[in-house]
Design a protein around this motif. Structure first.
Motif, short mmCIF file in Angstrom:
data_model
loop_
_atom_site.label_atom_id
_atom_site.label_comp_id
_atom_site.label_asym_id
_atom_site.label_seq_id
_atom_site.Cartn_x
_atom_site.Cartn_y
_atom_site.Cartn_z
N VAL A 1 -35.38 21.14 -17.27
CA VAL A 1 -36.03 20.61 -18.40
C VAL A 1 -36.01 19.14 -18.73
O VAL A 1 -37.18 18.23 -18.70
N VAL A 2 -34.68 18.51 -18.60
CA VAL A 2 -34.39 17.17 -18.98
C VAL A 2 -35.14 16.41 -17.63
O VAL A 2 -35.63 15.40 -17.79
N TYR B 1 -22.30 17.59 -25.83
CA TYR B 1 -22.26 17.31 -24.57
C TYR B 1 -21.09 16.40 -24.11
O TYR B 1 -20.67 15.66 -24.83
N ASP B 2 -20.22 17.01 -23.02
CA ASP B 2 -18.91 16.29 -22.65
C ASP B 2 -19.07 15.90 -21.27
O ASP B 2 -19.43 16.68 -20.27
N ARG B 3 -18.87 14.45 -20.91
CA ARG B 3 -18.94 14.10 -19.49
C ARG B 3 -17.83 14.80 -18.74
O ARG B 3 -17.98 14.64 -17.49
N ALA C 1 -24.22 15.94 -15.54
CA ALA C 1 -25.52 15.93 -14.88
C ALA C 1 -26.86 15.86 -15.69
O ALA C 1 -27.74 15.17 -15.49
N VAL C 2 -26.58 16.65 -16.89
CA VAL C 2 -27.83 16.54 -17.92
C VAL C 2 -27.79 15.17 -18.43
O VAL C 2 -29.04 14.70 -18.73
N LEU C 3 -26.89 14.71 -18.77
CA LEU C 3 -26.68 13.45 -19.42
C LEU C 3 -27.38 12.29 -18.45
O LEU C 3 -27.95 11.38 -18.93
N ASP C 4 -27.00 12.36 -17.25
CA ASP C 4 -27.24 11.44 -16.36
C ASP C 4 -28.65 11.34 -15.68
O ASP C 4 -29.35 10.56 -15.44
#
Length: 373
Positions: free
Chosen positions: A211-212, A230-232, A239-242
């Motif tokens: 989705v992201v 969310y934790d890196r 991967a979601v954050l990036d």
């Protein structure tokens, strides 16, 4: 009511169900007892009352799964003693310690078990964890006097374990939200009607990365608001954050019901990527807010959302759904109306309590009238 961390709800869907059903039953004249986990150091078993619900606080002296087993064992032992004395029915939510239902069965205490989803199939569990959960599911099916499935597909799965007559399908409820203050939205730097919401545990089976990526593939002039921690350090969450563009906003975990409801109510749509499970509380709550839905295309979501959703099976499908929704106000209005109609038809807390009450009455060990209050 056993199997949850107790009331008031602060930890998830089962606790919210226990709170709403419990309060409704109290209003109808029932005596309701809820077992609550007490993690305070040095805690002892104690009782009190909250909004008419009798609470039994059972200490858990360890963290994690060990503490959960300790709490469940203490709760089921206490419930077995009390239920024998006053002719009660137990309703157990979940089966992660399903073998402990043997304590109630050995004392002849009627026990209705809400079987939740097919937990042992979830990708996040290791092989030994899946084996443990599979065993607990089997134990709960055998030891429970009656089983609750929260979705027709869960009922069909349980029919491979027990006879169909032992299963009743009762979904999950949500309040009807017809208005919500804008302040909670504005305080998070958002503009009402200019964003979509996504509320899910950040694991692969909830399609958050897809989705992201899809949302970040172009500029929409709107934001995607993601709730959850969310934790890196976690590869998937990193991967979601990036993958996120600057139009994706991560608000972290928010547990205040009023704030989450306001965020939903003032959103353009709700995005639901869950691929497995039964009736998902977050999806039902979105219907109660009248949200148009963009949902992963599977038999679980199709039954819950029905005509209130646009469905996707991959990233391209997410983009197509977004294009359709943003380009047609009439479509958005139609989906919103369908969401409210679906919620009203199946998922109000009053309807859910009606079904629990009927099931409890059917399993009372003798004719017991509700306690007058």
């Amino acid at each position: 009511m056993l199997g949850t961390r107790g009331v008031p709800a602060a930890h998830g869907g089962f606790e919210t169900a226990v709170e709403n059903i419990g309060l409704d039953l109290v209003d109808r004249g029932w005596r309701v007892v809820v077992y609550c986990q007490d993690d305070e150091p040095g805690a002892e078993l104690r009782t009190d009352s909250w909004k008419g619900i009798d609470r039994v606080h059972v200490p858990a002296r360890h963290d994690g799964p060990r503490g959960t087993i300790e709490f469940d064992l203490g709760a089921v032992r206490h419930a077995a003693r009390e239920a024998v004395l006053d002719g009660s029915v137990c309703v157990t939510f979940g089966y992660n310690t399903g073998v402990l239902n043997s304590v109630l069965r050995s004392r002849g205490v009627p026990n209705i078990v809400n079987m939740d989803g097919i937990e042992w199939k979830r990708a996040r569990w290791s092989g030994p964890e899946k084996a443990f959960l599979w065993t607990q599911e089997r134990a709960a099916c055998w030891l429970g006097d009656h089983l609750i499935a929260d979705h027709p597909e869960i009922a069909r799965h349980l029919e491979t374990r027990v006879r169909a007559e032992k299963i009743t399908t009762i979904a999950y409820g949500a309040p009807t939200i017809i208005d919500a203050p804008e302040r909670a939205v504005l305080e998070h730097g958002l503009e009402p009607g200019s964003y979509l919401t996504l509320v899910a545990r950040p694991v692969p089976e909830n399609s958050i990365l897809e989705v992201v990526r899809a949302f970040s593939s172009r500029r929409w002039g709107r934001q995607l608001v993601v709730l959850g921690s969310y934790d890196r350090e976690d590869p998937y969450q990193r991967a979601v954050l990036d993958a996120a563009s600057d139009e994706v906003v991560f608000l972290g975990a928010i547990y205040e019901t009023d704030i989450v409801s306001a965020l939903r109510f003032h959103s353009v749509a709700y995005v639901h990527g869950h691929q497995v499970g039964g009736t998902n509380p977050s999806l039902v709550e979105a219907l109660g807010c009248g949200n148009p839905v963009i949902a992963h295309d599977n038999r679980y979501n199709r039954w819950v959302a029905a005509a209130a959703a646009l469905y996707f099976s991959d990233e391209a499908g997410v983009v197509t759904a977004l294009e359709q929704l943003f380009s047609s106000p009439d479509l958005a209005d139609a989906l919103s109306r369908a969401a409210r109609a679906r919620h009203s038809a199946e998922f109000t807390w009053g309807q859910i309590t009606d079904q629990y009450e009927e099931l409890v009455r059917a399993h009372l060990p003798s004719v017991v009238e509700p306690v007058e209050r």
